[in-house]
Motif scaffolding. Structure first.
Motif, PDB file in Angstrom:
ATOM      1  N   ARG A   1       0.835  -1.206   0.000  1.00 44.29           N
ATOM      2  CA  ARG A   1       0.000   0.000   0.000  1.00 44.29           C
ATOM      3  C   ARG A   1       0.871   1.257   0.000  1.00 44.29           C
ATOM      4  N   ILE A   2       1.892   1.273   0.836  1.00 45.17           N
ATOM      5  CA  ILE A   2       2.774   2.444   0.922  1.00 45.17           C
ATOM      6  C   ILE A   2       3.506   2.671  -0.400  1.00 45.17           C
ATOM      7  N   GLU A   3       4.055   1.603  -0.960  1.00 43.00           N
ATOM      8  CA  GLU A   3       4.836   1.754  -2.190  1.00 43.00           C
ATOM      9  C   GLU A   3       3.963   2.163  -3.362  1.00 43.00           C
ATOM     10  N   LYS A   4       2.754   1.649  -3.432  1.00 45.44           N
ATOM     11  CA  LYS A   4       1.863   1.992  -4.539  1.00 45.44           C
ATOM     12  C   LYS A   4       1.356   3.414  -4.440  1.00 45.44           C
ATOM     13  N   GLN A   5       0.942   3.814  -3.233  1.00 44.86           N
ATOM     14  CA  GLN A   5       0.258   5.091  -3.095  1.00 44.86           C
ATOM     15  C   GLN A   5       1.209   6.264  -2.854  1.00 44.86           C
ATOM     16  N   LEU A   6       2.393   5.974  -2.314  1.00 43.95           N
ATOM     17  CA  LEU A   6       3.306   7.054  -1.957  1.00 43.95           C
ATOM     18  C   LEU A   6       4.652   6.960  -2.651  1.00 43.95           C
ATOM     19  N   GLY A   7       5.204   5.747  -2.690  1.00 45.13           N
ATOM     20  CA  GLY A   7       6.600   5.583  -3.091  1.00 45.13           C
ATOM     21  C   GLY A   7       7.481   5.758  -1.873  1.00 45.13           C
ATOM     22  N   ALA A   8       8.364   4.820  -1.647  1.00 44.75           N
ATOM     23  CA  ALA A   8       9.182   4.844  -0.430  1.00 44.75           C
ATOM     24  C   ALA A   8       9.989   6.118  -0.298  1.00 44.75           C
ATOM     25  N   ASP A   9      10.403   6.707  -1.431  1.00 52.06           N
ATOM     26  CA  ASP A   9      11.299   7.857  -1.350  1.00 52.06           C
ATOM     27  C   ASP A   9      10.612   9.141  -0.916  1.00 52.06           C
ATOM     28  N   THR A  10       9.276   9.104  -0.706  1.00 51.51           N
ATOM     29  CA  THR A  10       8.573  10.276  -0.167  1.00 51.51           C
ATOM     30  C   THR A  10       8.280  10.145   1.320  1.00 51.51           C
ATOM     31  N   VAL A  11       8.554   8.985   1.888  1.00 53.21           N
ATOM     32  CA  VAL A  11       8.127   8.691   3.258  1.00 53.21           C
ATOM     33  C   VAL A  11       9.239   9.027   4.247  1.00 53.21           C
ATOM     34  N   ALA A  12       8.935   9.941   5.162  1.00 54.13           N
ATOM     35  CA  ALA A  12       9.887  10.276   6.224  1.00 54.13           C
ATOM     36  C   ALA A  12       9.889   9.218   7.305  1.00 54.13           C
ATOM     37  N   ALA A  13       8.689   8.749   7.677  1.00 54.70           N
ATOM     38  CA  ALA A  13       8.606   7.846   8.827  1.00 54.70           C
ATOM     39  C   ALA A  13       7.377   6.966   8.760  1.00 54.70           C
ATOM     40  N   VAL A  14       7.517   5.792   9.314  1.00 56.33           N
ATOM     41  CA  VAL A  14       6.398   4.913   9.642  1.00 56.33           C
ATOM     42  C   VAL A  14       6.239   4.977  11.155  1.00 56.33           C
ATOM     43  N   LEU A  15       5.050   5.373  11.587  1.00 55.81           N
ATOM     44  CA  LEU A  15       4.754   5.561  13.009  1.00 55.81           C
ATOM     45  C   LEU A  15       3.799   4.469  13.469  1.00 55.81           C
ATOM     46  N   ILE A  16       4.175   3.724  14.514  1.00 60.08           N
ATOM     47  CA  ILE A  16       3.342   2.603  14.937  1.00 60.08           C
ATOM     48  C   ILE A  16       3.450   2.371  16.442  1.00 60.08           C
ATOM     49  N   GLU A  17       2.326   1.995  17.033  1.00 59.37           N
ATOM     50  CA  GLU A  17       2.302   1.495  18.405  1.00 59.37           C
ATOM     51  C   GLU A  17       2.608  -0.006  18.351  1.00 59.37           C
ATOM     52  N   PRO A  18       3.642  -0.477  19.030  1.00 54.51           N
ATOM     53  CA  PRO A  18       3.963  -1.908  18.970  1.00 54.51           C
ATOM     54  C   PRO A  18       2.817  -2.798  19.441  1.00 54.51           C
TER      55      PRO A  18
END
Length: 440
Positions: A205-222
């Protein structure tokens, strides 16, 4: 403990004095500020809250995972008493003090990873998340931040955008901060998928909709908190972490609710050996005083220009003293082990309830972060009314439990890590009877 560790009901809940205070509150406090249980507390210690009517309630909420070392823990009280007699505020950005430095040193040692770290202190979890995003964007030069379904990260404008649930947190408060995107979360009780498969779906989903090179961070609660105490399937977090590392994306772990021994380790990331680039903390850090922190890789944190991080009250000396006392208590009493003991005592009982009732989708959790998810008969449709009825019944019997979940259908348990086994068992007895009454 300064209070007897017993449940004692002298009046109905709420009692007459609490009811009188509630009337005063209605005339003075904004209606948007709500309370789970309108009893007014005068004393608290260990696993007990005492209200103005003399009722002693079993605390299975810890002020939402804050008083993990117990209310008015001696280590915290002593540290704050000494500090308040010396000075109460300087503003670290004007004239610094040693306690701030000492807290940052402790966090460098306690948080996952052996790399060099730096820390900045703030007041609330939402502030910590906002600043973590600022740091990630500045350090990477990228705009996009990815959060997850069922996530909760706060109530400020940016953190509302990061939070998944609309009501009551977001509805009517927009427009929200831009460049925030959402990915699917691993939810084993509902999707039945492996952690690797769920992570790959999120990554796709991230790669299709954004492209990894636009993403600063993935934010997640473990382990997700307000979203329903959702524990992702094994390997979900490590798979995401590997993808982030391969693509220059920073992994931000929101450990605001899971941190400080709550899940049976100092941090929930420890369970799978995940080392985030940045970690946000608050709640259990300071035994009830307002303090939050962002700890990150030294090269990221030191890339921020002077005066770009901070705040008037961030790292207040009283809160820092409380944090040092709280951390000392966690170490000396081995509260990570205490959390695991709570899991061993409670989770089998909750799972036995789930096996005997078609109204419980799942009993789950780690350490002293445990939950029961309710559904309507014959399927997996969420049943928030049942969760509310069970919680109300517990409250009437003097046991403080909380609800949560995207669908409002989860009872969550967050007892103080110092709670005695007998008192805890009595609280679970009350919960079991409430479930039998309403879900039988």
């Amino acid at each position: 403990m300064s209070l007897p560790q017993v449940r004692e009901l002298r009046t109905e809940i709420p009692g007459p004095l609490s009811t009188s205070l509630q009337q005063r509150r209605s005339a003075a406090v904004a209606a948007g500020v709500s309370s789970v249980l309108p009893v007014y507390i005068t004393e608290a210690s260990g696993g007990v809250l005492r209200d103005v009517d003399g009722n002693s309630l079993i605390d299975l909420g810890s002020g939402i995972a804050v008083t993990s070392v117990g209310n008015a823990a001696p280590e915290v009280v002593e540290a704050v008493r000494e500090q308040v007699a010396e000075f109460t505020h300087t503003c670290f950005m004007v004239t610094p003090h040693e306690n701030y430095v000492a807290v940052c040193e402790e966090l460098a040692e306690l948080t996952p990873g052996e790399h060099a770290k730096r820390t900045a202190l703030f007041n609330s979890g939402a502030e910590a998340v906002e600043n973590a995003v600022k740091i990630a964007r500045r350090a990477t030069g990228r705009p996009a931040v990815v959060a997850f379904d069922h996530a909760y990260h706060g109530r400020t404008n940016l953190t509302m955008a990061l939070t998944a649930k609309s009501k009551p947190y977001k509805h009517g408060f927009g427009p929200f901060a831009p460049e925030v995107y959402r990915a699917p979360m691993s939810y084993p009780a509902r999707d039945g998928r492996s952690g690797v498969d769920s992570a790959r779906e999120a990554i796709e989903r991230i790669e299709k909709q954004l492209g990894a090179d636009t993403v600063a961070a993935v934010l997640i609660e473990p382990v997700q908190g307000e979203g329903g105490f959702i524990e992702p399937a094994p390997d979900f977090l490590p798979e995401l972490a590997s993808w982030c590392a391969e693509n220059g994306v920073l992994l931000i772990a929101d450990e605001i609710q899971t941190g400080f021994c709550r899940t049976g380790s100092w941090f929930a990331c420890d369970h799978e050996g995940v080392v985030p680039d940045i970690i946000t903390m608050a709640k259990g850090i300071a035994g009830g005083l307002p303090l939050a922190a962002v700890t990150g890789r030294a090269e990221l944190m030191d890339a921020m220009p002077p005066s770009s991080l901070g705040g008037t009250y961030g790292g207040n000396p009283l809160a820092c003293a409380a944090a040092l006392g709280s951390i000392r208590a966690m170490r000396e009493q081995d509260l990570s082990a205490a959390a695991r003991g709570i899991e061993e005592q409670v989770l089998p009982r909750l799972r036995a309830l789930a096996e005997s009732s078609d109204r419980i989708l799942e009993a789950r959790g780690r350490g002293a972060m445990l939950a029961v998810e309710f559904v309507r008969p014959g399927g997996d449709e969420p049943d928030p009314e049942l969760a509310a009825a069970v919680a109300k019944s517990c409250h009437a019997q003097g046991v403080v439990v909380l609800t949560c979940g995207t669908y409002g259908n989860v009872i969550r348990l967050l007892p103080p890590l110092v709670i005695g086994g007998e008192l805890l068992g009595e609280g679970i007895d009350v919960l079991e009877r409430a479930i039998a009454e309403h879900a039988g």
